[in-house]
Design an enzyme around this catalytic site. Structure first.
Site: not given
Ligand SMILES: NC(=O)c1ccc[n+]([C@@H]2O[C@H](COP(=O)([O-])OP(=O)(O)OC[C@H]3O[C@@H](n4cnc5c(N)ncnc54)[C@H](OP(=O)(O)O)[C@@H]3O)[C@@H](O)[C@H]2O)c1
Length: 316
Positions: A40, A99, A123, A126, A181, A195, A199
């Site tokens: 999705a 988180k 997992e 955090v 970024g 953030d 955690k």
């Molecule tokens: N990035 C990291 O290093 C990291 C580390 C630890 C934890 N996390 C956690 O992992 C999660 C994802 O992070 P991310 O960095 O992968 O985020 P991201 O790159 O912004 O990706 C979010 C994805 O979710 C989709 N999305 C968002 N809202 C939506 C909705 N309402 N309906 C359907 N799809 C939706 C987006 O779709 P579109 O692509 O179409 O916009 C995108 O594909 C977050 O909770 C973050 O805190 C991330």
């Protein structure tokens, strides 16, 4: 075993690719294949490298209804919370990396999971790749944890490191981190310690089995620091780190996030850039240190995939 992925960004796309690359490995491990039945997203017309376009959908609700394991990597509170609740009520196992959602709604979601006899694992929420929750929950289940202390936010650590190691003025280091970024468009979540607080709450609950919420975290971010603070720390051979800690206090737990001046010999002092570290003290085990990548698509996917395997083992 049908797996639904909610989100295909930094983490979700890495999870999708690994589910495909390691298909045989997971089938051997679990005795049956893990089939990715849908992904999705908001924009299903955008190309996603390595992900079959036929799997993309904007209808997350129907996708959740046809999965044994639902993996939420969208982020944000809604619709993530409602979709997770829908999955749990429908009898699916749930894995999330979210988180803020777990810190804010984890207790309610665990109650729904228990009621429906399914699992809720997070997992990756955090310290991304570092398996700290598994250590606290499983490996130390027979011990008594007395303290958990760590550097759990890579973005602020990058800023603090730039000031301490390169002598870059604090305001300039924040600007550079934003430009590269490392900080969100709205950097408050990192800089104000929100953030790290999320955690810390999850760590505290997992380590001490107590009810604790974000409102109970004694939180100070790094925005109030000045170049003088860094100069004073450097003169003493110390460094400033944003430290998250949790320890038992009375019947409950004391949880804090704040900048601390650490002597060079402190294990938290040496951690650089986006690396995260946690030091756990337990009565029998003594001191344990866990360190590794606190962010990144593939690194975070490692923890998500571990939870998927764990969840899949529960599916009857
Ligand atoms: N990035 C990291 O290093 C990291 C580390 C630890 C934890 N996390 C956690 O992992 C999660 C994802 O992070 P991310 O960095 O992968 O985020 P991201 O790159 O912004 O990706 C979010 C994805 O979710 C989709 N999305 C968002 N809202 C939506 C909705 N309402 N309906 C359907 N799809 C939706 C987006 O779709 P579109 O692509 O179409 O916009 C995108 O594909 C977050 O909770 C973050 O805190 C991330």
């Amino acid at each position: 075993m049908r797996v639904a992925l909610l989100g295909c960004g930094t983490v979700g796309s890495a999870v999708a690719r690994r589910l495909q690359d390691r298909g045989e490995r997971y089938a051997d491990l679990l005795g049956r294949p893990l089939e990715l039945v849908g992904v999705a997203v908001r924009d299903s017309s955008a190309p996603r490298e390595g992900v079959d376009p036929a799997l993309l959908t904007t209808d997350a609700e129907s996708l959740v209804g046809r999965a044994d394991v639902v993996v939420e990597v969208m982020g944000g509170i809604e619709p993530a919370r409602s979709l997770i609740e829908q999955a749990l009520r429908g009898g699916a196992q749930v894995v999330t990396a979210n988180k803020q959602l777990v810190a804010q709604q984890g207790e309610e979601l665990h109650a729904v999971a228990d009621q429906h006899e399914v699992g809720l694992d997070y997992e990756a929420a955090v310290m991304a790749a570092v398996p700290v929750l598994a250590v606290l929950r499983d490996s130390l289940a027979g011990d008594e944890v007395t303290s958990v202390r760590g550097v759990v936010n890579g973005s602020t650590n990058y800023v603090l490191d730039l000031v301490a190691r390169e002598g870059v003025p604090f305001a300039e280091a924040v600007r550079q981190a934003g430009e590269l970024g490392y900080l969100e468009a709205d950097p408050t979540e990192d800089l104000e310690g929100l953030d790290a607080a999320a955690k810390a709450v999850i760590l505290a609950r997992t380590a001490f089995g107590v009810r604790v919420g974000l409102g109970e975290v004694d939180r100070i971010g790094i925005t109030g620091l000045t170049d003088d603070d860094f100069a004073h720390a450097a003169q003493r051979g110390s460094v400033i780190k944003l430290v998250a800690s949790a320890r038992p206090a009375g019947d409950g737990v004391s949880v804090s996030v704040r900048p601390e001046v650490l002597p060079a010999h402190d294990p938290l002092a040496a951690v650089q850039g986006g690396t995260n570290i946690v030091v756990i003290e337990a009565v029998s085990a003594g001191e344990l240190r866990l360190q590794g990548a606190g962010a990144g698509g593939d690194e975070t996917a490692s923890a998500v995939l571990g939870d998927i395997v764990r969840a899949a083992r529960r599916v009857r």
